[in-house]
Design a protein around this motif. Structure first.
Motif, PDB file in Angstrom:
ATOM      1  N   GLY B 373      17.127  99.174  23.888  1.00 19.04           N
ATOM      2  CA  GLY B 373      16.630 100.278  23.069  1.00 19.04           C
ATOM      3  C   GLY B 373      17.352 100.399  21.746  1.00 19.04           C
ATOM      4  N   ALA B 374      16.609 100.840  20.747  1.00 20.50           N
ATOM      5  CA  ALA B 374      17.163 100.949  19.396  1.00 20.50           C
ATOM      6  C   ALA B 374      18.306 101.944  19.339  1.00 20.50           C
ATOM      7  CB  ALA B 374      16.066 101.362  18.425  1.00 20.50           C
ATOM      8  N   ALA B 375      18.311 102.920  20.261  1.00 23.76           N
ATOM      9  CA  ALA B 375      19.352 103.942  20.240  1.00 23.76           C
ATOM     10  C   ALA B 375      20.741 103.325  20.390  1.00 23.76           C
ATOM     11  CB  ALA B 375      19.104 104.946  21.351  1.00 23.76           C
ATOM     12  N   HIS B 376      20.802 102.178  21.045  1.00 22.77           N
ATOM     13  CA  HIS B 376      22.108 101.560  21.298  1.00 22.77           C
ATOM     14  C   HIS B 376      22.438 100.444  20.318  1.00 22.77           C
ATOM     15  CE1 HIS B 376      22.896 103.737  24.992  1.00 22.77           C
ATOM     16  NE2 HIS B 376      21.616 103.590  25.272  1.00 22.77           N
ATOM     17  N   ARG B 377      21.613 100.323  19.278  1.00 21.91           N
ATOM     18  CA  ARG B 377      21.764  99.159  18.415  1.00 21.91           C
ATOM     19  C   ARG B 377      23.077  99.163  17.630  1.00 21.91           C
ATOM     20  NH1 ARG B 377      18.890  94.715  16.549  1.00 21.91           N
ATOM     21  NH2 ARG B 377      17.004  94.913  17.786  1.00 21.91           N
ATOM     22  N   GLU B 378      23.591 100.347  17.335  1.00 19.79           N
ATOM     23  CA  GLU B 378      24.847 100.331  16.566  1.00 19.79           C
ATOM     24  C   GLU B 378      26.047 100.662  17.436  1.00 19.79           C
ATOM     25  OE1 GLU B 378      23.259 103.103  13.580  1.00 19.79           O
ATOM     26  OE2 GLU B 378      24.493 104.619  14.542  1.00 19.79           O
ATOM     27  N   GLY B 403      21.154  91.613  13.951  1.00 19.39           N
ATOM     28  CA  GLY B 403      20.329  90.883  14.917  1.00 19.39           C
ATOM     29  C   GLY B 403      20.574  91.359  16.334  1.00 19.39           C
ATOM     30  N   CYS B 404      19.671  90.991  17.236  1.00 18.36           N
ATOM     31  CA  CYS B 404      19.769  91.477  18.618  1.00 18.36           C
ATOM     32  C   CYS B 404      21.034  90.987  19.295  1.00 18.36           C
ATOM     33  CB  CYS B 404      18.562  91.002  19.417  1.00 18.36           C
ATOM     34  SG  CYS B 404      17.015  91.602  18.788  1.00 18.36           S
ATOM     35  N   ALA B 405      21.352  89.711  19.132  1.00 20.87           N
ATOM     36  CA  ALA B 405      22.523  89.162  19.815  1.00 20.87           C
ATOM     37  C   ALA B 405      23.777  89.870  19.338  1.00 20.87           C
ATOM     38  CB  ALA B 405      22.614  87.663  19.567  1.00 20.87           C
ATOM     39  N   GLY B 406      23.920  89.991  18.028  1.00 24.16           N
ATOM     40  CA  GLY B 406      25.098  90.628  17.466  1.00 24.16           C
ATOM     41  C   GLY B 406      25.199  92.095  17.815  1.00 24.16           C
ATOM     42  N   SER B 407      24.070  92.731  18.100  1.00 23.65           N
ATOM     43  CA  SER B 407      24.089  94.157  18.418  1.00 23.65           C
ATOM     44  C   SER B 407      24.366  94.434  19.883  1.00 23.65           C
ATOM     45  CB  SER B 407      22.740  94.793  18.065  1.00 23.65           C
ATOM     46  OG  SER B 407      22.470  94.638  16.715  1.00 23.65           O
ATOM     47  N   TYR B 408      23.859  93.577  20.745  1.00 18.45           N
ATOM     48  CA  TYR B 408      23.883  93.917  22.177  1.00 18.45           C
ATOM     49  C   TYR B 408      24.728  92.986  23.046  1.00 18.45           C
ATOM     50  CZ  TYR B 408      19.936  96.845  20.941  1.00 18.45           C
ATOM     51  OH  TYR B 408      19.120  97.778  20.368  1.00 18.45           O
ATOM     52  N   HIS B 409      24.765  91.698  22.691  1.00 13.89           N
ATOM     53  CA  HIS B 409      25.456  90.774  23.592  1.00 13.89           C
ATOM     54  C   HIS B 409      26.962  90.934  23.409  1.00 13.89           C
ATOM     55  CE1 HIS B 409      26.664  87.201  25.677  1.00 13.89           C
ATOM     56  NE2 HIS B 409      25.425  86.991  26.054  1.00 13.89           N
ATOM     57  N   PRO B 410      27.696  91.202  24.470  1.00 14.22           N
ATOM     58  CA  PRO B 410      29.128  91.479  24.317  1.00 14.22           C
ATOM     59  C   PRO B 410      29.870  90.381  23.553  1.00 14.22           C
ATOM     60  CG  PRO B 410      28.433  91.804  26.584  1.00 14.22           C
ATOM     61  CD  PRO B 410      27.257  91.269  25.859  1.00 14.22           C
ATOM     62  N   ARG B 411      29.461  89.150  23.801  1.00 23.89           N
ATOM     63  CA  ARG B 411      30.150  88.043  23.137  1.00 23.89           C
ATOM     64  C   ARG B 411      29.862  88.053  21.636  1.00 23.89           C
ATOM     65  NH1 ARG B 411      31.403  82.462  24.611  1.00 23.89           N
ATOM     66  NH2 ARG B 411      32.661  81.782  22.837  1.00 23.89           N
ATOM     67  N   ASN B 412      28.613  88.279  21.282  1.00 22.21           N
ATOM     68  CA  ASN B 412      28.255  88.247  19.872  1.00 22.21           C
ATOM     69  C   ASN B 412      28.636  89.530  19.148  1.00 22.21           C
ATOM     70  OD1 ASN B 412      25.558  86.675  21.293  1.00 22.21           O
ATOM     71  ND2 ASN B 412      26.961  85.603  19.947  1.00 22.21           N
ATOM     72  N   GLN B 413      28.840  90.618  19.915  1.00 24.24           N
ATOM     73  CA  GLN B 413      29.338  91.848  19.295  1.00 24.24           C
ATOM     74  C   GLN B 413      30.703  91.592  18.659  1.00 24.24           C
ATOM     75  OE1 GLN B 413      29.232  94.714  22.477  1.00 24.24           O
ATOM     76  NE2 GLN B 413      27.231  95.487  21.858  1.00 24.24           N
ATOM     77  N   GLU B 437      16.957  98.939  12.636  1.00 18.27           N
ATOM     78  CA  GLU B 437      16.731  97.500  12.737  1.00 18.27           C
ATOM     79  C   GLU B 437      15.954  97.194  14.012  1.00 18.27           C
ATOM     80  OE1 GLU B 437      20.269  94.897  11.761  1.00 18.27           O
ATOM     81  OE2 GLU B 437      19.720  94.019  13.674  1.00 18.27           O
ATOM     82  N   ARG B 438      15.063  96.213  13.903  1.00 10.76           N
ATOM     83  CA  ARG B 438      14.365  95.718  15.097  1.00 10.76           C
ATOM     84  C   ARG B 438      14.592  94.222  15.172  1.00 10.76           C
ATOM     85  NH1 ARG B 438      14.385 100.063  15.797  1.00 10.76           N
ATOM     86  NH2 ARG B 438      12.811 101.643  16.213  1.00 10.76           N
ATOM     87  N   CYS B 439      14.186  93.633  16.277  1.00  3.50           N
ATOM     88  CA  CYS B 439      14.258  92.177  16.380  1.00  3.50           C
ATOM     89  C   CYS B 439      13.462  91.579  15.225  1.00  3.50           C
ATOM     90  CB  CYS B 439      13.671  91.727  17.699  1.00  3.50           C
ATOM     91  SG  CYS B 439      13.472  89.947  17.820  1.00  3.50           S
ATOM     92  N   CYS B 440      13.970  90.469  14.668  1.00  5.79           N
ATOM     93  CA  CYS B 440      13.273  89.856  13.536  1.00  5.79           C
ATOM     94  C   CYS B 440      11.930  89.290  13.958  1.00  5.79           C
ATOM     95  CB  CYS B 440      14.133  88.768  12.921  1.00  5.79           C
ATOM     96  SG  CYS B 440      14.458  87.404  14.036  1.00  5.79           S
ATOM     97  N   GLY B 441      11.756  89.017  15.229  1.00  2.00           N
ATOM     98  CA  GLY B 441      10.464  88.548  15.725  1.00  2.00           C
ATOM     99  C   GLY B 441      10.423  87.067  16.044  1.00  2.00           C
ATOM    100  N   ASP B 442      11.531  86.370  15.783  1.00  2.00           N
ATOM    101  CA  ASP B 442      11.531  84.918  16.015  1.00  2.00           C
ATOM    102  C   ASP B 442      11.203  84.526  17.455  1.00  2.00           C
ATOM    103  OD1 ASP B 442      12.548  82.012  15.384  1.00  2.00           O
ATOM    104  OD2 ASP B 442      13.746  82.680  17.066  1.00  2.00           O
ATOM    105  N   PRO B 443      11.826  85.162  18.473  1.00  2.00           N
ATOM    106  CA  PRO B 443      11.485  84.729  19.846  1.00  2.00           C
ATOM    107  C   PRO B 443      10.002  84.925  20.160  1.00  2.00           C
ATOM    108  CG  PRO B 443      13.386  86.201  19.853  1.00  2.00           C
ATOM    109  CD  PRO B 443      12.828  86.235  18.480  1.00  2.00           C
ATOM    110  N   VAL B 472      20.408  90.122   1.756  1.00  2.00           N
ATOM    111  CA  VAL B 472      20.643  90.308   3.182  1.00  2.00           C
ATOM    112  C   VAL B 472      21.513  89.160   3.674  1.00  2.00           C
ATOM    113  CG1 VAL B 472      19.555  90.503   5.442  1.00  2.00           C
ATOM    114  CG2 VAL B 472      18.412  91.424   3.437  1.00  2.00           C
ATOM    115  N   VAL B 473      22.541  89.506   4.447  1.00  2.00           N
ATOM    116  CA  VAL B 473      23.379  88.481   5.069  1.00  2.00           C
ATOM    117  C   VAL B 473      23.114  88.547   6.563  1.00  2.00           C
ATOM    118  CG1 VAL B 473      25.733  87.736   5.518  1.00  2.00           C
ATOM    119  CG2 VAL B 473      25.135  88.639   3.285  1.00  2.00           C
ATOM    120  N   THR B 474      22.736  87.428   7.154  1.00  2.00           N
ATOM    121  CA  THR B 474      22.443  87.436   8.588  1.00  2.00           C
ATOM    122  C   THR B 474      23.512  86.687   9.346  1.00  2.00           C
ATOM    123  OG1 THR B 474      21.239  85.362   8.710  1.00  2.00           O
ATOM    124  CG2 THR B 474      19.992  87.298   8.035  1.00  2.00           C
TER     125      THR B 474
END
Lengths: 294, 636
Positions: B373-378, B403-413, B437-443, B472-474
């Motif tokens: 959920g977007a509520a937890h994105r930051e 991005g989703c990985a950087g926002s949610y995955h503990p390793r990428n956080q 922010e939402r997923c960029c849509g690539d998957p 934008v820096v990704t």
């Protein structure tokens, strides 16, 4: 035969509570409007039943304001034929679309709509993700004077035309198969994932009208009443421990003011050298170590 | 030289040319009729492509043989055509040209023999056997040519050594000085050339025309771009070959089935069913069989499905790593066809692989791949000095796209926090989009759900426009590729750079000091979407070189020919059926190269390679680390 699938629009939230009492401490942008997943499973069971037995009409029935219209249409696109909505009168949903009547009233409205639409089989979720009373299915069966099987996991045609075979979990890994006469009310457990709608159906579903059924709320004498409602608590404010070096007066006023001063803590990462440097810098900066600048 | 041609010969040449042009017109009528009005071609690079053949020379032995055959055909052809127009040279230069021709002929003979031997030596599965006929005709042309030349030398200069025609001289030793024999050989030579010209459209030689044409019409925009769908008109991917665009059909026409795509495809290498070459060849044969037919002739069921020829198991095995596109010597792209097949499978049939359904549903409802959920994105930035883009943080240098990985995955956080540390140290004014922010849509796009991709993209573009974001820096190469290369088609022009490039810029500007050493041996794993797709190879390596003590080495397959981790194209969420796991294949290569750290810059690679090296159970498992993490640690 007509299969009626009752689907509930819910405001689902994964968010932690916010600060605004107006929104019941839920940040509106955190709310996710969707269809109760148990009801989606019920729809999938109905669709599988139709795949197996041939043409039957599947009618979606929902109650109250359209808070998740796109998701309703997604359910329609997944394979249902018609979408009906019961407009509640007598309940002030204009100010708060999330306001819900009690399960008894809901079952009453649904029962009258089912009779009006002439459903031969009624499916719903075993409970909803928001209120979770788990009563509507059973009360609906009671009002319609139909047999009821709760928490089913599979549905197929029976040997006789007026019977169906229903599977449900009987606990400890045991599955029971139940022979149930028609018409009946079945409530579904989670398990069947609603199929992915194809694009053409999605486009079709967007253009379909939603048929409104008006239902005045009839106040039946309820045997159970809600005595009190407690709203969620606001997100706790972080009040850091006051600085012990300050005088008592300052500390108390700091606590009362809910000071923004946060307790700082940083985890040192990197090579051992950088971590040691970090610790020494910290100790120096906070006056635990005297720096010798000879 | 006097003209060699009689009226009959002229007629024969004319006939051959007629057959060729009519044949090409017939064979190409289908894709040509679909061609949009005046699709712009590009002359730049075409002459160099034809003359130098660098793409083919990437495989040296075959490339040189091909070059020999090419010049062996072209040079004599030019000379003969010039001779027909009464173009006469003085004896000296004419003899030099003669010598050149002779040598080219010899090289061509060697090249043809090499290619023929190679073709006969391969099993039918590895290459087109149909080239054998063509090789035979080429051999006939060559041998009759040399025989005629030998006979001519024997008649004109009996017993002398002709320095300008050494090969002809060797042949002359064994030949009679008979004008009749010479004439016969010339006739045979000439006839074979005519046959060769005439069968061009129907044989393997087709590529001599189709390949330069395909290079001329090659995609001008970002590399390996997917076909833009207009969903409103019911264009939902490739149901049958008739849904493909003219360029995609021309790709199939130009494909010579050389198999370089297959040799570099991670799915093929790891033993999956997928072969990009087979995809191209099946599209070609279906286009030939059904492309031009009348719609009514198929009856109720319509034209045969592409998925009948290319099974779902094949096209779901693609990691969209772009190796096939990068390696193709004729600029054909199997990748966009594979994605088009997926699109129809998902949007037309609703047949998404079951493992990925949960993820797509999460994307649909929650806007992120993990369904949190977007509520937890930051949440990763909680209690940290990370400004969120809004009225307060209006003046920023960059927008950091987490991005989703950087926002949610503990390793990428951790990587996100490392990036924040770098940016704060360098004093960059930055902000994140936070909950907006939402997923960029690539998957979703790579898994064929174009409708979902477009919806997510529109939501993000709205946010970019709202805050008039410019740079934008990704952190994730997949986000980079989507934002940079795919959002412009939806009306969003942004300057997008990857974190490694941006941090390298900060280092160059002297805004960062890397002081803490890391005495380890590191190799950079090039992420497909950063390297092949966007050509960023230098920045990650330079960053690593700037960390004191770090020894940079290269893996066996790197840069343009880097090997995929197996996580792209939505395969992160799919099981691997058949063959070996792609990430284990890569992990073994890493182990063979004896490196201590693998530096990558993609969250998918990080997970896949980490799983891969751990599954090898080595005595000393290499550490898989994000380059941004390494740089942040060196900052102290």
């Amino acid at each position: 035969m007509k299969i009626i699938v009752c689907i509930k629009q819910i405001c689902h939230t994964y968010a932690r509570t916010g600060q605004n009492p107006e929104s019941r401490y839920l940040n509106p942008e955190d709310a996710i409007y969707r269809i109760n997943p148990y009801d989606e499973a019920a729809l999938e069971l109905a669709l599988r039943f139709r795949d197996q037995t041939g043409p039957v009409d599947i009618i979606l029935l929902t109650l109250g304001p359209l808070i998740a219209e796109s998701e309703l249409r997604r359910c329609l696109a997944a394979g249902a034929d018609q979408l009906c909505r019961i407009v509640l009168s007598g309940i002030a949903t204009e100010n708060d679309p999330l306001l819900q009547p009690d399960p008894w009233t809901k079952a009453d409205s649904l029962a009258r709509a089912v009779t009006e639409l002439g459903g031969g089989l009624v499916l719903c979720g075993k409970e909803s993700l928001d209120r979770g009373s788990g009563q509507v299915g059973a009360l609906l069966a009671h009002l319609l004077k139909m047999p009821c099987v709760s928490a089913i996991t599979d549905l197929s045609a029976g040997t006789a035309a007026d019977h169906i075979r229903v599977q449900r979990s009987a606990g400890r890994g045991v599955r029971e198969v139940i022979r149930c006469p028609l018409p009946a009310v079945l409530s579904a457990d989670m398990g069947a994932d609603l199929r992915l709608p194809v694009f053409a159906r999605r486009q079709w579903a967007l253009s379909q009208p939603i048929q409104n059924l008006t239902s005045p709320v009839i106040k039946r004498p309820a045997q159970v009443v809600t005595a009190r409602l407690s709203p969620p608590r606001p997100r706790p404010k972080i009040v850091p421990v006051p600085d012990s070096r300050l005088p008592a007066y300052d500390r108390v006023s700091q606590l009362l003011a809910g000071s923004k001063m946060e307790k700082k803590g940083e985890l040192l990462t990197g090579s051992p050298e950088s971590q040691v440097d970090g610790i020494i810098n910290y100790l120096k900066a906070n006056g635990f170590l005297e720096s010798h600048n000879d | 030289m006097k003209s060699l041609l009689t009226a009959v010969d002229v007629l024969l040449v004319f006939l051959a040319l007629m057959v060729m042009s009519l044949g090409l017109a017939r064979e190409w009528s289908y894709w040509w009729s679909k061609k949009e009005s005046r699709s712009a071609g590009n002359w730049a690079g075409l002459p160099a492509y034809i003359l130098q053949q660098r793409e083919i020379l990437r495989k040296p032995a075959v490339g040189i043989a091909h070059l020999c055959v090419f010049w062996g055909v072209v040079l004599p052809m030019l000379v003969i055509i010039a001779a027909q127009f009464g173009f006469v040279l003085p004896v000296g230069p004419a003899h030099t040209l003669h010598l050149l021709q002779d040598i080219f002929g010899l090289f061509m003979l060697l090249g043809t023999l090499y290619l023929l031997r190679r073709r006969l030596g391969l099993s039918s599965g590895q290459g087109p056997q149909r080239t054998v006929l063509l090789m035979g005709i080429l051999l006939i042309i060559l041998i009759t040519g040399f025989l005629a030349e030998g006979a001519r030398l024997e008649i004109l200069y009996p017993g002398e050594f002709s320095w300008f025609s050494p090969v002809g001289w060797v042949f002359a030793q064994a030949l009679p000085a008979s004008p009749l024999f010479m004439q016969g050989m010339i006739r045979l030579h000439f006839l074979a050339v005519c046959v060769l010209i005439a069968i061009t459209p129907f044989s393997f030689l087709r590529h001599a025309v189709a390949a330069p044409l395909n290079v001329f019409f090659r995609k001008q925009g970002p590399r390996a771009a997917l076909r833009e769908l207009s969903l409103e008109t019911g264009d939902i991917g490739a149901k049958s070959v008739r849904n493909l665009s003219w360029k995609q059909l021309l790709d199939a026409e130009a494909c010579v089935a050389c198999g370089r795509c297959e040799e570099n495809c991670p799915a093929s290498i790891s033993g999956k069913l997928l072969s990009p070459r087979k995809v191209m060849q099946q599209i070609y044969s279906q286009a030939k069989t059904f492309g031009g037919a009348q719609t009514e002739s198929f009856g109720q069921s319509g034209p045969p499905l592409l998925a009948d020829a290319i099974s779902p198991e094949e096209f779901w095995a693609c990691t969209s790593c772009m190796a096939c596109v990068a390696q193709c010597p004729v600029c054909a792209e199997p990748l966009d066809k594979i994605i088009d097949l997926r699109r129809y499978q998902v949007m037309g049939e609703g047949q998404l692989p079951v493992e990925a359904r949960g993820m797509i549903r999460d994307l649909d409802i929650y806007g992120d791949v993990q369904g949190k959920g977007a509520a937890h994105r930051e949440d990763w930035a909680m209690h940290r000095a990370v400004p969120v883009l809004g009225p307060e943080a209006a003046e920023t240098d960059i927008l950091l796209w987490v991005g989703c990985a950087g926002s949610y995955h503990p390793r990428n956080q951790q990587t996100s926090r490392a990036m924040v540390k770098i940016l704060l140290t360098a004093g960059v004014r930055f902000a994140i989009l936070g909950k907006a922010e939402r997923c960029c849509g690539d998957p979703a796009r790579r898994l064929g759900d174009e409708a979902l991709f477009q919806r997510l993209a529109q939501q993000n573009i709205e946010q970019f426009n709202r805050y008039s974001a410019h740079t934008v820096v990704t952190l994730c190469p997949h986000c980079l590729n989507t934002l940079k290369n795919e959002y412009p088609a939806l009306g969003c022009q942004l300057t997008v750079v990857h974190a490694t490039e941006y941090v390298m810029g900060l280092l160059d500007a002297g805004r960062l000091q890397l002081k803490y050493p890391l005495a380890k041996k590191l190799a950079v794993h090039d992420a497909c979407y950063l390297g092949r797709y966007n050509g960023v190879y230098k920045a990650p390596r330079q960053l690593c070189q700037n960390v004191p003590g770090l020894m940079l080495s290269e893996l066996t397959r790197s840069r343009e020919s880097s090997f995929c981790c197996g996580g792209g194209g939505g395969r992160m969420w799919l099981h691997e059926h058949g063959g070996r796991n792609i990430n284990v294949v890569r992990a073994e290569e890493i182990a063979e190269n004896h490196v201590e750290i693998i530096g990558t810059s993609c969250p998918y690679c990080l997970v896949m390679l980490d799983d891969g090296v751990k599954s090898l159970e080595l005595e000393k498992t290499p550490v898989v680390s994000d380059i941004i993490d390494i740089v942040a640690d060196a900052l102290g």
